[in-house]
Write an enzyme that holds these catalytic residues in place. Structure first.
Site, short mmCIF file in Angstrom:
data_model
loop_
_atom_site.label_atom_id
_atom_site.label_comp_id
_atom_site.label_asym_id
_atom_site.label_seq_id
_atom_site.Cartn_x
_atom_site.Cartn_y
_atom_site.Cartn_z
N LYS A 256 0.86 -1.18 0.00
CA LYS A 256 0.00 0.00 0.00
C LYS A 256 0.89 1.22 0.00
O LYS A 256 1.76 1.37 0.87
CB LYS A 256 -0.90 0.00 1.24
CG LYS A 256 -1.91 1.14 1.24
CD LYS A 256 -2.92 0.97 2.36
CE LYS A 256 -3.92 2.12 2.38
NZ LYS A 256 -4.65 2.22 1.08
N GLU A 257 0.71 2.10 -0.97
CA GLU A 257 1.60 3.26 -1.10
C GLU A 257 0.85 4.58 -1.09
O GLU A 257 1.39 5.62 -1.46
CB GLU A 257 2.45 3.11 -2.37
CG GLU A 257 3.28 1.83 -2.37
CD GLU A 257 4.32 1.76 -3.47
OE1 GLU A 257 4.69 2.82 -4.00
OE2 GLU A 257 4.75 0.64 -3.79
N ASP A 258 -0.40 4.56 -0.63
CA ASP A 258 -1.18 5.80 -0.54
C ASP A 258 -0.70 6.64 0.64
O ASP A 258 -0.28 6.10 1.67
CB ASP A 258 -2.67 5.48 -0.35
CG ASP A 258 -3.23 4.64 -1.47
OD1 ASP A 258 -2.80 4.85 -2.62
OD2 ASP A 258 -4.07 3.76 -1.20
#
Length: 395
Positions: free
Chosen positions: A154-156
């Site tokens: 997850k890179e948000d």
């Protein structure tokens, strides 16, 4: 020697190509006023959101369709399964983002694991039933494909006050516990940025994620995703920033045996602005914003190591391979269709320095993004990249 002081300050208008340590310590979540111009999503190697039908075991030996039970004191954990027949299976322990049945059978035969990306529809919610249903579906799909687990990527951006931050940690912890119970020997990992200090606005609960998963894969690359100093081309994976990031994770309380030092087997090429000198030392780049910062590596493009080597050996290179002794990264210039480019990348020399560092600190592992970025047809070139990994795995 063209030595560049690494610690510089924003107010000094640095003329150096390195990402200032002072600036990196100040990275925060995206602010208003600068448009988002870069989409940083992992490639599509996630498990599907819908349940899969169980497939028959593709291996000649049905035992090879069960999760690997091997225990590895040192991990070589990397991404991409293309050209797997030419991997150095004496060092590889985990292949992420693949579901190739032939690869799975071979990996299991040598005690390695194959894992998929966790589905993108993560239920970051207080609804425990929704989370459990999602976890059950993930486990069922891992079983259906004869895999060994999943990696979360997850890179948000997410700040410390968002409830989703704790829900993400909870989901990882619940997935790991359920996966281990259903599939002994399975592995759950989480991809994290190169520093816990809010890189690209990612203020996740890294201590909780480390406690809840088997491994953290530190993405010690794309370090110019937000450029706070001079807007010029520079190293994709500078060793001083790897040292900084690892020290920050350790100081935070993440154990060394949970950390994998992820490295790039690719580089960035940058079109140079406002210069046509083919031997230029510095390459000013176009200002392309990302998450509230006006300059980023989105001005460049990712190039596989094999393609970089072809460019360096071709007739368009306008400098030989150069090596920055401070950043411990190679680079060179070349011209294509009248445009001057500067290429920054990693090779066996720069990667060896990172592997030695990881070994010295007793980290759990190292590994590339991606294994498939080397060309097995270029035998000497490919062999040198694989051989460097033995620096970490050797006793």
């Amino acid at each position: 020697t063209n030595f560049r002081p690494f610690v510089v300050f924003l107010t000094m208008g640095s003329l150096h190509r390195c990402c200032a340590v002072a600036a990196c310590l100040l990275i925060v979540a995206a602010g208003a006023g600068v448009a988002e111009a870069k989409v940083r999503l992992p490639v599509a190697h996630r498990l599907p959101s819908l349940p899969l039908e169980a497939t028959a075991c593709p291996c000649a030996d049905p035992e090879l369709c069960k999760p690997s039970q091997a225990v590895h004191a040192k991990e070589v954990f990397g991404f991409g399964g293309g050209n797997w027949q030419w991997f150095d299976w004496t060092v590889v322990t985990t292949v992420a983002w693949s579901s190739d049945p032939a690869l799975i059978c071979h990996a299991h035969s040598v005690g390695a694991r194959v894992i998929a990306g966790a589905p993108g529809d993560m239920p970051l919610t207080a609804n425990a039933t929704a989370r459990r249903e999602w976890v059950d579906k993930v486990i069922a799909n891992v079983q259906a494909l004869h895999l060994d687990g999943v990696t979360f990527d997850k890179e948000d951006p997410m700040n410390k006050t968002q409830p989703e931050r704790d829900f993400y940690t909870t989901l990882v912890r619940e997935t790991t516990a359920a996966m281990h119970a259903a599939l002994p020997g399975s592995q759950v990992s989480v991809c994290v940025p190169w520093s816990p200090n809010g890189i690209d606005g990612r203020q996740y609960d890294f201590v909780g994620l480390a406690a809840g998963a088997d491994l953290l894969y530190g993405m010690f690359y794309d370090e110019r995703s937000q450029i706070f100093d001079r807007c010029i081309a520079s190293a994709n994976s500078a060793l001083p920033l790897a040292r900084l990031g690892i020290s920050q994770f350790l100081q935070l309380g993440v154990a060394a045996h949970k950390l994998v030092l992820g490295v790039p087997w690719y580089g960035y090429r940058y079109p140079c602005e406002d210069t046509s000198d083919p031997a230029a030392e510095y390459c000013p780049i176009r200002s392309v914003p990302f998450r509230g910062v006006a300059c980023s590596d989105a001005a460049g493009s990712e190039i596989a190591y094999s393609a970089i080597m072809r460019l360096l050996a071709g007739g368009n290179a306008t400098t030989p391979r150069r090596y920055d002794p401070l950043l411990e990264s190679p680079y060179f210039n070349y011209v294509e269709k009248g445009q001057l480019y500067q290429m920054w990348y990693d090779d066996p020399e720069s990667l060896s320095a990172k592997y030695r560092f990881a070994k010295e600190l007793g980290l759990r592992g190292v590994g590339p993004f991606t294994y498939s970025d080397v060309d097995p047809k270029a035998k000497a070139e490919s062999a040198a990249m694989w051989k460097a990994l033995h620096i970490f795995t050797s006793d």
